[in-house]
Design an enzyme around this catalytic site. Sequence first.
Site, mmCIF file in Angstrom:
data_model
loop_
_atom_site.group_PDB
_atom_site.id
_atom_site.type_symbol
_atom_site.label_atom_id
_atom_site.label_comp_id
_atom_site.label_asym_id
_atom_site.label_seq_id
_atom_site.Cartn_x
_atom_site.Cartn_y
_atom_site.Cartn_z
ATOM 1 N N LYS A 150 9.172 -0.900 1.283
ATOM 2 C CA LYS A 150 10.129 -0.527 0.237
ATOM 3 C C LYS A 150 11.360 -1.419 0.394
ATOM 4 C CE LYS A 150 8.369 4.155 -0.475
ATOM 5 N NZ LYS A 150 7.549 4.585 0.675
ATOM 6 N N THR B 148 8.180 3.479 5.829
ATOM 7 C CA THR B 148 7.230 2.492 5.351
ATOM 8 C C THR B 148 7.928 1.137 5.477
ATOM 9 O OG1 THR B 148 8.014 2.998 3.130
ATOM 10 C CG2 THR B 148 5.874 3.893 3.753
ATOM 11 N N ASP C 196 12.463 10.695 8.106
ATOM 12 C CA ASP C 196 11.584 9.777 7.374
ATOM 13 C C ASP C 196 12.468 8.971 6.428
ATOM 14 O OD1 ASP C 196 9.946 8.511 5.577
ATOM 15 O OD2 ASP C 196 8.706 10.270 5.136
ATOM 16 N N GLU D 79 -8.553 -2.322 18.563
ATOM 17 C CA GLU D 79 -8.222 -0.929 18.910
ATOM 18 C C GLU D 79 -7.525 -0.886 20.262
ATOM 19 O OE1 GLU D 79 -12.180 0.047 17.530
ATOM 20 O OE2 GLU D 79 -11.461 2.105 17.199
ATOM 21 N N ARG E 113 2.734 -3.695 2.999
ATOM 22 C CA ARG E 113 2.456 -2.263 2.828
ATOM 23 C C ARG E 113 2.044 -1.670 4.174
ATOM 24 N NH1 ARG E 113 2.120 0.842 -1.582
ATOM 25 N NH2 ARG E 113 3.129 -0.913 -2.582
ATOM 26 N N TYR F 278 -10.691 -7.038 15.212
ATOM 27 C CA TYR F 278 -10.621 -5.644 15.686
ATOM 28 C C TYR F 278 -9.764 -5.608 16.938
ATOM 29 C CZ TYR F 278 -13.223 -2.204 13.073
ATOM 30 O OH TYR F 278 -13.588 -1.273 12.137
#
Length: 429
Positions: free
Chosen positions: A227, A224, A198, A54, A233, A52
């Site tokens: 691609k 992203t 984008d 954060e 991903r 974790y």
Amino acid sequence: MSTTLLETDPEVHAALQGEILRQEQSLNLIASENYVSQAVLQLMGSVYTNKYAEGYPGKRYYGGCYFADIAESLARDRAKRLFGAEHANVQPHSGAQANMAVYFAVLKPGDTVLGMSLPHGGHLTHGHPLNFSGTYFKVIPYGVSRVTELLDYDAMESSARQHHPRLIVVGASAYSRVIDFPRIRRIADECGAMILADVAHYAGLIAAGEYPSPVPFAEFVTMTTHKTLRGPRGGMILCRENFARDVDRAVFPGIQGGPLVHMIAAKAVAFQEAFSESFRSAQAATIKNARALAETLQRRGFRIVSGGTDCHLFMTDVFQKGMTGQQAESILGEAGIAVNKNTIPFDTNPPLKASGLRIGTPCVTTRGMGTEEMRQIGELLADVLESSGSPEILEKARTDVQALCSRFPFYQALASPSGYGDAGPAARD
Ligand code: DSN
């Protein structure tokens, strides 16, 4: 803890082996997919998944983040260097979340946004009425010219003059031509709008200098990483330094909690790979391959939307050949060729049927195929699409696909003989 996947869960093991063989033994022409390296795969399956973290490097809400900080700092620095950006946030879990964070960083509900319409090649998060973007904001869609099927900048300009958007969203998931970012900057400046570019689809091409970069022209650039960029991903935001704080706060704590440290570490590795000469030449080859494939289909009488391509993908109008995109996708699947049905501009069919196919070359290029193979694949596509379902033609196509794929192995080493049955239908889905 030392048991293997096969011992722990033979069913999932068998499914995974089936998927490895499906990816290995079928031709993947899905424009938004790619095949990642072993190094990227290794990070995605690493113990970073347990952590974790954060917050951001140096400012975390959990102890034990020393090595998470190293991975995230490397990813951020490499992203900035790769794209020449002032600030990078590598935490978005997806492209949709990257876009959402930018909207929430600079817009208020009800603000006006110009976005490319989905049926013309845009994306759900660019203002589709069923998406959060179309629900929270007043979206004015723009699109392509009916005659040229190229982006209609004049119409975009008059729409911007009329509606005074706060944000112009550019970028597409089904547009094969160069986007004129300097022209869009002029339109935005004239009406006092900011730009969100984008470039999820074009990211790898841009990193390699094979497609124009929006970074000098847009306040925000999202993408992203999985691609053309050939990473894990996930999503990423680039922005100018003056928006860094707002963007970071919009990602966390705005819309996400704990970052996926294993994916961030894998992004760092993918960015490092993207500096290499082999990555750059593969991106150039991806475009060359898309052109060779489109030209072969054209020679066989298929209409290519806008007449060609400047990138890794193109759309072909199969309705003109007497079938819907859905039927075309399905019959090609029978032959072991994966594509996706796609609406074409001014489509008269609904999206689940569609009149077109979107065809992309990132996966086949990553496997090492070149223009000679693209011509062969183009002939195969045309043979299958014109076969009227003939079992002989389909059987021959399946054999040819298998032969081609076995000449370009990629994940062969990951396939284990144990637990794998018959990839049969899976290879053709
Ligand atoms: N679903 C992606 C694509 O296939 O283009 C866009 O997010």
